[in-house]
Scaffold this active site. Structure first.
Site, PDB file in Angstrom:
ATOM      1  N   LYS A  81       0.840  -1.189   0.000  1.00  0.00           N
ATOM      2  CA  LYS A  81       0.000   0.000   0.000  1.00  0.00           C
ATOM      3  C   LYS A  81       0.884   1.252   0.000  1.00  0.00           C
ATOM      4  O   LYS A  81       1.893   1.303   0.702  1.00  0.00           O
ATOM      5  CB  LYS A  81      -0.916  -0.020   1.225  1.00  0.00           C
ATOM      6  CG  LYS A  81      -1.977   1.081   1.227  1.00  0.00           C
ATOM      7  CD  LYS A  81      -2.988   0.875   2.341  1.00  0.00           C
ATOM      8  CE  LYS A  81      -4.046   1.962   2.310  1.00  0.00           C
ATOM      9  NZ  LYS A  81      -5.111   1.754   3.327  1.00  0.00           N
ATOM     10  N   SER A 156      -9.547   2.874   1.671  1.00  0.00           N
ATOM     11  CA  SER A 156      -8.377   3.474   1.037  1.00  0.00           C
ATOM     12  C   SER A 156      -7.460   2.439   0.391  1.00  0.00           C
ATOM     13  O   SER A 156      -6.534   2.800  -0.334  1.00  0.00           O
ATOM     14  CB  SER A 156      -7.582   4.284   2.069  1.00  0.00           C
ATOM     15  OG  SER A 156      -7.117   3.457   3.116  1.00  0.00           O
ATOM     16  N   SER A 180     -11.164   0.615   5.523  1.00  0.00           N
ATOM     17  CA  SER A 180     -10.297   0.631   4.350  1.00  0.00           C
ATOM     18  C   SER A 180      -9.750  -0.716   3.923  1.00  0.00           C
ATOM     19  O   SER A 180      -9.173  -0.834   2.847  1.00  0.00           O
ATOM     20  CB  SER A 180      -9.129   1.589   4.587  1.00  0.00           C
ATOM     21  OG  SER A 180      -9.592   2.918   4.654  1.00  0.00           O
TER      22      SER A 180
END
Length: 470
Positions: A81, A156, A180
């Site tokens: 990420k 996210s 997320s």
């Protein structure tokens, strides 16, 4: 053969590599070829470095050939990420302020994945500073949903979920404050686990004692999520809330006897949530599936009074802590919704934070008592199906206005406030072919049983096997 490697589960791929039926370099090349083919359509992966990845894969093959011991994820490609610091790899947080940022060290989750044998290919796209559940930013642009390119992939960890759905990587790491790991998994028909705070320790962390934001695994199957969790969970003295139980408790088969499992099923938490009709229609059969796998299903929901205030207060405080200085130095280079959250944190008083802490404690005990009567809670992950990619967030659900980019996510962030582990598992599709996930929640630190239930649901439904048609 090369493209078919991308369709293997992480569990199967790791076995093939260890048994030397396929090389890590072949696996990497297959995934890089798929990235070249599909990533231009979805924009899920960023800062991909093929040369570095292939060199690392060749080294992994040499290490295995030497007879040296290898980790459980040896040779598996991964993209971290873009909010997780990776040594020597561009890590932007989706912000133009950090567009050229190259960290000089790995953060703990990346460190553990490397130790387990993964090979980094690049990063996964995120919203700016991971704020919001729609993945777009001024550095790399927007991530599209693989099942409908005009829809959001969530966030996210949206780039992570979309890349998994496209078979561009077998595993992905993510983080979850308000949903997320779960919302993008629901939107992209993959699996995302929000562990209990401390299960996957974080470092470095400005708010090391906070339980609001956690890191965790994403994958295409529940078994792969458990495999990855076994590698990233476990104690570390750099985290003051790290759980002492080793990650090895998540190894092995998830097959389990679920007869008599006590299931609380709630579509809208006793009318507290507005849930889109399309989501309701997809999730209605889930109650019968949970019954068929052995559950005794009842319509019931915990009392989550105060969860909204707890989450919003502590979130605003944490955003100010992390980003307040950047907001002051560059007020015009941070998106307005994020700027507003930082300002909300600055407006808090000691009494506001104290009240949130009291409500948080009360919430914990009510939920603890609820799970004395039930083993698992089932409810929607997201209150809407994947929404229009050109929207920042859904502005209404069923005619009810959603004024901010948080309002439509209550089904996820209220659960965050409880501290309970929660997983998104594929549950079906709308008539338009849009994925919908079921959220399963377990008692505090009850990840093992949660994974067993999610695995049984996954096997009974097989929704995860439906691929996007790109």
């Amino acid at each position: 053969m090369p493209d078919s490697l991308c369709h293997h589960t992480a569990t199967d791929l790791s076995a093939l590599i260890r048994e030397r039926e396929v090389s890590a370099r072949e696996v990497m090349q297959a995934h890089l070829d798929r990235i070249e083919l599909l990533n231009p359509k979805v924009n899920a992966l960023v800062s991909v470095d093929p040369e570095r990845a292939l060199a690392a894969a060749a080294s992994a093959d040499e290490w295995l050939a030497s007879g040296a011991p290898v980790g459980p994820l040896h040779g598996l490609p991964i993209a971290h990420k873009d909010t997780h610091d990776s040594a020597g790899i561009r890590t932007t947080y989706g912000s133009p302020l950090l567009a050229d940022n190259v960290p000089d060290r790995d953060e703990l989750v990346v460190e553990r994945l490397k130790a387990a044998g993964t090979i980094v290919m690049g990063k996964t796209n995120v919203p700016e500073f991971a704020a919001g559940s729609h993945t777009f930013n001024p550095v790399f642009g927007t991530t599209a949903n693989p099942y409908a390119l005009d829809r959001s992939a969530g966030g996210s960890s949206g780039g992570a979920a979309a890349s998994l759905a496209c078979r561009m990587q077998p595993l992905a790491d993510g983080s979850d404050m308000g949903g997320s790991l779960r919302n993008p998994a629901s939107f992209c028909n993959v699996v995302g686990l929000r562990p209990a705070p401390g299960r996957v320790p974080t470092w470095p962390d400005l708010a090391a004692w906070s339980t609001l934001s956690v890191q965790g695994p994403m994958a295409r199957t529940v078994s792969d999520v458990a495999l990855m969790l076994s590698a990233i969970a476990g104690p570390d003295d750099r985290s003051p809330i790290a759980i002492s139980e080793p990650g090895s408790v998540f190894q092995g088969s998830l097959e389990a006897d679920l007869s008599g499992l006590r299931v609380a099923f709630s579509m809208d938490l006793d009318g507290e949530l507005v849930v889109a009709p399309q989501v309701r229609a997809v999730l209605e059969p889930a109650a019968q599936v949970l019954t068929d796998i052995g559950g005794a299903v009842e319509e019931a929901a915990p009392d989550l009074t105060g969860a909204d205030e707890v989450f919003r207060t502590l979130r605003a405080w944490q955003f100010e802590l992390a980003l307040g200085e950047l907001r002051d130095a560059h007020p015009d280079r941070i998106k307005p919704s994020l700027r507003d959250n930082i300002d909300a944190g600055r407006a808090l008083t000691g009494a506001d934070v104290g009240r949130a802490e009291r409500l948080h404690a009360e919430l914990y005990h009510r939920v603890r008592e609820f799970f004395g009567r039930y083993d698992v809670l089932a409810l929607p992950v997201s209150q809407v199906p994947p929404f229009d990619i050109d929207l920042e967030f859904p502005t209404e659900i069923g005619g009810v206005a959603m004024p901010s980019y948080l309002d439509w996510m209550r089904s996820a962030y209220w659960i965050s406030a409880t501290g309970c582990p929660a997983i998104s598992v594929p549950a079906g599709f709308t008539p338009q072919g849009l994925p919908v996930g079921l959220q399963l929640v377990a008692p505090h630190r009850g990840e093992r049983r949660l994974l067993e239930v999610a695995h049984a649901f996954e096997r009974a439904t097989q929704h995860a096997a439906v691929l996007p048609q790109l």
